[in-house]
Scaffold this motif. Structure first.
Motif, PDB file in Angstrom:
ATOM      1  N   LYS A  14      35.042  36.311  62.403  1.00 45.75           N
ATOM      2  CA  LYS A  14      35.192  36.165  60.961  1.00 45.75           C
ATOM      3  C   LYS A  14      35.795  34.818  60.599  1.00 45.75           C
ATOM      4  N   SER A  15      36.902  34.509  61.232  1.00 45.06           N
ATOM      5  CA  SER A  15      37.635  33.304  60.845  1.00 45.06           C
ATOM      6  C   SER A  15      36.871  32.045  61.225  1.00 45.06           C
ATOM      7  N   MET A  18      33.884  31.572  58.983  1.00 44.69           N
ATOM      8  CA  MET A  18      34.294  31.137  57.647  1.00 44.69           C
ATOM      9  C   MET A  18      34.691  29.669  57.653  1.00 44.69           C
ATOM     10  N   GLY A  19      35.506  29.308  58.639  1.00 41.46           N
ATOM     11  CA  GLY A  19      35.978  27.928  58.729  1.00 41.46           C
ATOM     12  C   GLY A  19      34.838  26.960  58.928  1.00 41.46           C
ATOM     13  N   PHE A 105      42.257  25.770  64.942  1.00 41.16           N
ATOM     14  CA  PHE A 105      40.888  25.711  64.406  1.00 41.16           C
ATOM     15  C   PHE A 105      40.464  24.272  64.155  1.00 41.16           C
TER      16      PHE A 105
ATOM     17  N   LEU B 457      42.504  32.959  61.960  1.00 38.33           N
ATOM     18  CA  LEU B 457      42.387  33.546  60.610  1.00 38.33           C
ATOM     19  C   LEU B 457      43.316  32.840  59.637  1.00 38.33           C
ATOM     20  N   VAL B 460      42.306  29.036  59.069  1.00 42.15           N
ATOM     21  CA  VAL B 460      41.101  28.867  58.244  1.00 42.15           C
ATOM     22  C   VAL B 460      41.381  29.268  56.799  1.00 42.15           C
ATOM     23  N   THR B 461      42.109  30.383  56.627  1.00 44.95           N
ATOM     24  CA  THR B 461      42.429  30.831  55.269  1.00 44.95           C
ATOM     25  C   THR B 461      43.257  29.796  54.530  1.00 44.95           C
ATOM     26  N   ARG B 466      42.186  29.810  47.890  1.00 49.19           N
ATOM     27  CA  ARG B 466      41.212  30.903  47.879  1.00 49.19           C
ATOM     28  C   ARG B 466      41.533  31.916  46.808  1.00 49.19           C
ATOM     29  N   GLU B 470      40.486  37.270  48.995  1.00 47.92           N
ATOM     30  CA  GLU B 470      40.313  36.681  50.326  1.00 47.92           C
ATOM     31  C   GLU B 470      41.638  36.691  51.096  1.00 47.92           C
ATOM     32  N   GLU B 473      42.402  40.164  52.237  1.00 52.51           N
ATOM     33  CA  GLU B 473      41.567  40.548  53.373  1.00 52.51           C
ATOM     34  C   GLU B 473      42.128  39.969  54.670  1.00 52.51           C
ATOM     35  N   ASP B 477      43.520  41.904  57.914  1.00 50.25           N
ATOM     36  CA  ASP B 477      43.050  41.627  59.278  1.00 50.25           C
ATOM     37  C   ASP B 477      44.232  41.327  60.201  1.00 50.25           C
TER      38      ASP B 477
END
Lengths: 224, 660
Positions: A14-15, A18-19, A105, B457, B460-461, B466, B470, B473, B477
């Motif tokens: 997922k991450s 998305m990234g 990332f 996660l 990236v978030t 955002r 998002e 979520e 997670d």
């Protein structure tokens, strides 16, 4: 640029997806080894991010089979196996890079972009053609002194054209490298987006950069 | 503090080997020392004997009869001997010329009448002296001789002169006393008228006179002798007597007077000799013969008296002497005062001999010590070499080279068990190390993946702004991942506790059916979703002896595993396996025979269990196996039929095995 992520751990799928999408990549994702191999074998990806421990078919097997099938896509192994033996085996099986989990990332992104540059034989993240300047890291585009704001899709399209500047790029190529399987677009959407892009980077007093080669596709060139 | 085996052995060897020559040396030294001293002392004693044997005591005086030969060693010279003679009360009687200004002082002789001591001699050399107490020869005062004289003279005195004619005429006078003779003389006077006979008679008278004169001289000598004896007796008594004896003193005095009287009487007789001379001159007168006869007659009478006096005095004196001897005989020995003689002699030669012996023995001992050290060092070093080698070998083995083993071939028999044990230890250590390494690699891997998920996660978030949904979520997670990680960690801790047996277990009888039904509640929803067919064949009476908590965990894990892996619309059956066992069978197994053998490995997961969000850590069956093992039971997994997978647990029949 189109990227395949083969990773069975959902949060990472997922991450990373998305990234990467936000970084301008068209991303296909799978958590299944066999599916991963099938994707990689049948599509022209710019980069494949490959986990090693996968259900049904492990990463090294996929890699060896791809290389056997003369698929030369750049492969980055992303795994929790950090032993030297593992890394050596991974690199010697035909991968282009090796990263150990956990990872930053930004580094993964930089490595993936580096692999992209390598594929298109660029050395620096900033690419200039005529008076068009593109920073592939920050996704910023300038025409002369003026910065041009593009949508994600427009930028992805521009970058692909930019990577293959001077070449005639077919619509299928564009389709393959700019759209992933999730895109519910039809084939004329490429022409639509080329139109958007032309409109944004075109300046009246400056020469035209995107040219249409009739019957073949498009090309990005400084002089016609 | 750690003590060194080598040092101990070395010290032990050296001390042990050094003690022997030291002890022997000390014994030899003491024997030789004593024998040398003994012979030196014997010499000294014999020298002193040479001196004291010639010391006499006479008349209360001490005199030594030493001649030049006796004293030759004691003259002033290079290495003279010394002596000094003391009376008992500390007065010096004699001393050797060699002493010069020096002196030899008596030493304590409380142990006896003889003692030896070392000293510094007057000439500064070391010496040794003998100090002894002795009684000098006691010379009695010639008493016996005097007695002899007494008797001799007495006999002489009995030969009183007797005129020849008396003897012829008168037989009755033969042996008798003076009275008879007096009568004979009277007869003679009456008869002799004849001229010739007168002439003969005159001649006879002259002869008689001469005989008397001679006799008087004998008497005079006798009186002198008596007077001398008398004097000495008186003197001696005066000197020896402790208590006054007046009666005896008077007796002595009277005898003395008797002697004096005899002496006076004799003097008177001597004076009458002149009278005889005057009578001779008147030989022309007619009564010459008669007067001569008368004179002789008187002379004879007086002589008789004097003789009697002397005889009496002699007798009295003899008695006195006899008494004297009886009285004072016991005093003889008392009067012998002990003397103290000290004789000293240079002992430098003796001491140098002893010193030489000391040096020889000590250097011998020292050489032995050095030799012992050398030999001990070599022997100990050589003996401990295998130990050092072993230590070096062990030193070479570290966590990266646990595969190495100690070479047993070269080890001495005594160290063979050590080597063997060490190798066994290394075996176990290597196994444990490998297991731990594999395990930590597993742990690292298992935790690394969710951590990578979390980081990725979040990163990236956070890369751009955002929408609220998002963020939510991502948070959900992250929460799920963290839960999964927490579960892994708990399982790992539980595993560790089970393996190291840190969980207290209280076994008790548990109803199997009830336990399974209760545990099933948690999975029934998931089972309904998958439309599983669940059958519990356990009889209500079936029970297991185990700690209920552990048993619940085991059953829960087995159910979870079964529900997870059963195919859609598959079946799950639980049945009895003997009186102490359970059997779990589910359909839909896609495992190979090889995979089945690995189901109890930590972190092993079948393919279908992967790719989730960490809910299936791959520790469930591992936990089951460790727990059953901790309960003393056995667990087994096998394939059954086309797609059946069976896990059987069998607990021990009694609870004793389960206790720990």
């Amino acid at each position: 640029m189109r990227l395949l992520l083969v990773e069975d751990y959902k949060p990472l799928q997922k991450s990373i997806a998305m990234g990467m999408r936000e970084a301008g990549f068209a991303v296909d994702v799978t958590g299944d080894g066999e599916e991963g191999f099938w994707y990689a074998n049948s599509n022209d990806y710019d980069v494949i991010i490959l986990d090693l421990m996968l259900p049904k078919m492990d990463g090294l097997t996929i890699l060896r089979k791809l290389r056997k099938n003369e698929v030369s896509t750049h492969v980055l192994i992303l795994t929790a196996k950090d032993q030297l033996d593992d890394r050596l085996e991974g690199l010697n099986s035909g991968s282009d890079d090796y990263m150990v989990k956990p990872f930053a990332f930004s580094e993964l992104l930089a490595r993936v972009q580096s692999l992209v540059r390598r594929k298109y034989k660029d050395k620096t993240p900033i690419v200039e053609i005529g008076d068009l300047k593109v920073n592939t890291l920050s996704q910023q585009v300038w025409r002369g002194e003026e910065e041009i704001v593009l949508t994600q899709r427009e930028y992805t399209l521009l970058e692909y054209l930019l990577r293959r500047r001077g070449e005639v790029v077919s619509r299928t190529d564009i389709w393959d490298h700019v759209y992933d399987f999730h895109s519910s677009a039809t084939s004329n959407v490429v022409d639509v987006y080329i139109g958007y892009l032309r409109k944004k980077i075109h300046k009246a007093e400056l020469p035209t950069l995107i040219h249409t080669i009739r019957g073949k596709g498009y090309t990005l060139k400084a002089q016609s | 503090m750690n003590h060194s085996l080598k040092t101990r052995l070395l010290i032990g060897t050296v001390v042990g080997m050094a003690a022997i020559p030291l002890i022997i040396g000390a014994i030899i030294y003491s024997i030789v020392n004593r024998s040398l001293l003994d012979s030196f002392d014997k010499n000294l004693h014999s020298s002193s004997k040479n001196l004291y044997s010639r010391v006499h005591q006479q008349n209360g005086r001490i005199h030594a009869e030493w001649d030049a030969a006796n004293l030759s060693n004691y003259q002033i010279g290079q290495h003279p001997d010394y002596f000094q003679l003391y009376t008992n009360d500390g007065q010096v009687v004699a001393r050797s010329p060699s002493l010069g200004q020096g002196t030899l002082s008596p030493i304590d002789m409380s142990q006896g009448n003889l003692a030896y001591q070392n000293l510094t001699l007057p000439n500064g050399q070391n010496g040794r002296l003998i100090c002894l107490e002795f009684l000098p020869h006691f010379d009695p005062d010639n008493d016996e001789e005097e007695n002899g004289d007494f008797f001799e003279n007495e006999e002489e005195m009995n030969a009183f002169p007797k005129p020849k004619h008396d003897r012829r005429d008168n037989d009755e006078h033969d042996e008798d006393d003076e009275d008879d003779e007096d009568e004979d003389d009277e007869d003679e006077d009456e008869r002799n008228t004849n001229e010739d006979r007168a002439e003969d008679h005159l001649e006879e008278l002259d002869r008689e006179f001469r005989e008397f004169s001679n006799y008087h001289e004998i008497l005079a000598e006798r009186i002198d002798y008596l007077a001398g004896v008398m004097h000495r007796l008186a003197e001696r008594e005066k000197a020896q007597k402790n208590d006054q004896n007046i009666a005896r003193d008077l007796l002595i005095q009277r005898v003395g007077e008797e002697v004096k009287l005899a002496s006076l009487s004799l003097n008177e007789l001597e004076n009458r000799h002149e009278e005889w001379e005057r009578l001779e001159e008147k030989h022309d007168e007619g009564d010459f013969i008669d007067r001569k006869e008368a004179f002789i007659e008187g002379f004879k009478k007086q002589t008789k008296t004097v003789t009697a006096l002397i005889q009496g005095a002699t007798r009295a004196l003899r008695n006195l002497m006899k008494e004297h001897r009886q009285l004072f005989s016991h005093l003889k020995n008392q009067r012998q005062e002990p003397l103290i003689l000290i004789v000293a002699r240079e002992s430098t030669e003796l001491q140098s001999q002893l010193r030489l012996l000391q040096i020889l023995l000590l250097s011998g001992a020292l050489a032995t010590v050095l030799l012992a050290f050398g030999v001990g060092y070599t022997v100990v070093n050589r003996g401990l070499r295998p130990l050092n080698q072993l230590a070096k070998e062990i030193e070479g083995i570290h966590s990266r080279s646990l595969g190495e083993r100690i070479e047993l071939a070269g080890l001495p028999v005594e160290m063979l068990p050590v080597g063997e044990r060490l190798n066994q230890l290394l075996d176990r250590l290597q196994e444990a190390f490998q297991r731990e390494r594999r395990f930590s690699a597993d742990v690292a891997h298992e935790l690394r993946t969710p951590i990578a998920g979390l980081l990725s996660l979040i990163e990236v978030t956070a890369m751009r702004k955002r929408k609220e949904e998002e963020y939510k979520e991502t948070l959900d997670d992250c929460f799920e991942i963290s839960q999964g990680m927490q579960k892994v960690v708990s399982s790992l801790l539980l595993l560790d506790k089970l393996e190291t047996r840190q969980i207290p277990m209280v076994p008790q009888s548990c109803s199997s059916r009830e336990l399974i039904e209760k545990s099933w509640v948690a999975f029934s929803e998931q089972a309904q979703t998958k439309e599983l067919q669940f059958t519990n064949h356990i009889a209500p009476t079936h029970s297991l002896d185990a700690d209920p908590e552990i048993l619940r965990m085991v059953i829960s894990n087995l159910l979870s595993n079964a529900v997870e892996h059963t195919d859609h619309r598959g079946s799950l059956e639980i049945s009895e396996r003997g009186p102490h066992g359970l059997s779990f069978r589910n359909s839909g197994c896609q495992l190979s025979q090889v995979s089945v053998e690995r189901v109890f490995d930590r972190f092993w997961r079948g393919d279908c269990a992967r790719g989730q969000t960490g809910q299936h850590s791959g520790l469930g069956l591992a936990l089951v196996q460790r727990a059953i093992s901790a309960l003393g039971g056995q667990v087994e997994a096998r394939l059954s039929g086309k797609d059946g997978f069976v896990i059987e647990i069998i607990l021990p029949p009694t609870r004793t095995n389960a206790s720990w």
